[in-house]
Design a protein around this motif. Structure first.
Motif, PDB file in Angstrom:
ATOM      1  N   HIS A  92       0.614  -6.372   2.193  1.00 21.79           N
ATOM      2  CA  HIS A  92      -0.624  -6.927   2.751  1.00 21.79           C
ATOM      3  C   HIS A  92      -0.972  -8.247   2.067  1.00 21.79           C
ATOM      4  CE1 HIS A  92      -1.897  -3.584   5.271  1.00 21.79           C
ATOM      5  NE2 HIS A  92      -1.465  -2.757   4.334  1.00 21.79           N
ATOM      6  N   CYS A 151      -2.717   2.672   6.616  1.00 20.67           N
ATOM      7  CA  CYS A 151      -3.498   2.816   5.383  1.00 20.67           C
ATOM      8  C   CYS A 151      -4.953   2.411   5.567  1.00 20.67           C
ATOM      9  CB  CYS A 151      -2.879   1.984   4.261  1.00 20.67           C
ATOM     10  SG  CYS A 151      -3.247   0.224   4.378  1.00 20.67           S
ATOM     11  N   CYS A 188       0.872  -1.168   0.000  1.00 22.70           N
ATOM     12  CA  CYS A 188       0.000   0.000   0.000  1.00 22.70           C
ATOM     13  C   CYS A 188       0.913   1.223   0.000  1.00 22.70           C
ATOM     14  CB  CYS A 188      -0.889  -0.014   1.244  1.00 22.70           C
ATOM     15  SG  CYS A 188       0.077   0.081   2.780  1.00 22.70           S
ATOM     16  N   CYS A 192      -1.921  -1.244  10.071  1.00 28.45           N
ATOM     17  CA  CYS A 192      -1.254  -0.383   9.085  1.00 28.45           C
ATOM     18  C   CYS A 192      -2.038   0.922   8.985  1.00 28.45           C
ATOM     19  CB  CYS A 192      -1.220  -1.097   7.740  1.00 28.45           C
ATOM     20  SG  CYS A 192      -0.374  -0.147   6.467  1.00 28.45           S
TER      21      CYS A 192
HETATM   22 ZN    ZN Z   1      -1.173  -0.674   4.471  1.00 31.35          ZN
END
Ligand code: ZN
Length: 427
Positions: free
Chosen positions: A258, A314, A251, A312
């Protein structure tokens, strides 16, 4: 369910599933996939019957440990013995849409309705308006066509280039104002170097802003060059062709890849096939859930990695693998942990004072022991401090402590002796 707008961050709702939902989702999908494969793919029935396992025994990801791992060499033999697909195909032959050929040879059946790679291209930010040059081969291997379809899924234009012809590729990039590159890091490196040799400014004459890599790992030093020197935003994915597809992808955080929820990916002890915990280095073993007609359960990639479970930023909730650290044959198992030469090197040679090292694995009173022999560059190092620092770094990276650190005089360790030496005798 899907939140896929052209500007959307996520490809689908699976990416942000709460962790407890993911466990349930994967368990259910896996149980269904194994049960279907058992009924329709003769090789899967034989594999389970031989292991004394029924489909009903596989209810969770943890249950997969009951099924032996199948590796590339095993798949080649299975197909040779039972052409064309080794009993892995769980559908009638006439339903096969297309066949790819991997070295072995291994014949892989993959339908085009499955979006094998789209998710990782979306995460890398490819969108409509991008002109993307695809430098992977369109012959035999699935790479070219599958990445092509993923680029199209994002709405971008594909330049069907394939491999080789560096000079021509540079001209195409310039003429067509190519904004995205898909290929290996080493090929993009060759492209930018050659472009400069030909008198082009990579930043001004070419307009590559984004690159997606697979096939080889992207070294952090090369990523820095692409991003800082040439303004190319880089992403990588980990792909395996036999089960088909990207198993893990980066990402925007670029901090591990991931895991995709369309696969059950395990990190296992390559000797026992038992699943390992976060941070422990083991073999990547994967079972795809996208195409029920391809009954390849627990495919052992031979690649070593580990995974982390920390959230994470993201927003994606899947665990991340931390990169490929070596091949299963290169690892040495010490007190239950796999140590790979490359990781040991990273931990030890990261200290500028160290000229050479040798990590000796021995055994005393039925316990594995590690002795690190170090040759230093000068005489002015604080050896006690350095020993502590190296051991602490080594534990961070390899998750195991070195028992003893010895300093040896310059010239004691020959160049080809550098590395891990396993001196254990098993009696
Ligand atoms: Zn991520």
């Amino acid at each position: 369910m899907a939140v896929r707008s052209p500007r959307g961050e996520f490809f689908d709702a699976l990416e942000t599933m709460p962790p407890a939902d993911r466990v349930k989702y994967l368990d259910n999908k896996l149980a269904a996939a194994v049960s279907y494969a058992y009924r329709h793919a003769p090789a899967v029935k034989e594999l389970l019957d031989k292991a004394g396992v029924t489909p009903g025994d596989i209810r969770t990801v943890k249950d997969l440990e009951k099924i032996p791992v199948t590796r590339k060499s095993g798949l080649v033999e299975m197909q040779k013995a039972r052409l064309p697909y080794g009993g892995v195909l769980a559908a009638p032959l006439e339903g096969v849409e297309r066949v790819f050929i991997s070295p072995g040879p291994i014949y892989e059946v993959q339908p085009s309705r499955v979006k094998w790679f789209a998710k990782s291209f979306w995460a890398a930010g490819f969108r409509k308006g991008d002109v993307v040059i695809n430098t992977f081969t369109y012959h035999m291997s699935p790479a070219g066509i599958l990445f092509h379809e993923a680029i199209r899924d994002c709405g971008a234009t594909v330049v069907v280039a394939g491999t080789g012809n560096t000079d021509l590729q540079i001209q195409i990039m310039k003429d067509l104002k190519v904004t995205g590159f898909v290929g290996t890091p080493s090929f993009l490196n060759m492209v930018v170097k050659r472009a400069e040799e030909l008198g082009h400014s990579v930043k001004k004459d070419l307009c590559i802003r984004r690159a997606w890599f697979t096939g080889e790992m992207l070294p952090p030093s090369l990523r820095k060059v692409f991003e800082e020197q040439y303004n190319i935003d880089t992403y990588q994915a980990y792909a395996v062709t036999e089960p088909g597809g990207a198993i893990a992808y980066e990402c925007k955080q670029k901090h591990g890849m991931h895991l995709m929820d369309e696969y059950v990916t395990e990190i296992v002890d390559p000797e026992t096939g038992k699943q390992l915990g976060p941070g422990e280095v083991g073999e990547i073993v994967t079972t795809q859930l996208l195409n029920k007609d391809w009954g390849l359960i627990r495919f052992g990639t031979g690649d070593l990695s580990s995974y982390v479970t920390e959230p994470c930023p993201c927003g994606r909730t899947a665990h991340r693998i931390t990169g490929i650290v070596g091949r299963a044959g290169d690892a040495v198992k010490v007190r239950g942990m796999f140590i790979v030469g490359k990781q040991a090197e990273q931990a030890i040679l990261g200290f500028g004072q160290v000229a050479r090292y040798q990590l000796i694995v021995g055994r005393r009173e039925h316990r594995d022991e590690m002795t690190l022999r170090l040759e230093l560059k000068g005489n002015d190092a604080d050896k006690a401090r350095l020993s502590l620092d190296i051991n602490s770094k080594f534990q961070d990276i390899c998750r195991i402590k070195i028992d003893r650190i010895e300093f040896v005089s310059p010239g004691s360790i020959a160049e080809k002796q550098q590395g891990i030496k396993d001196e254990r005798v098993w009696e």
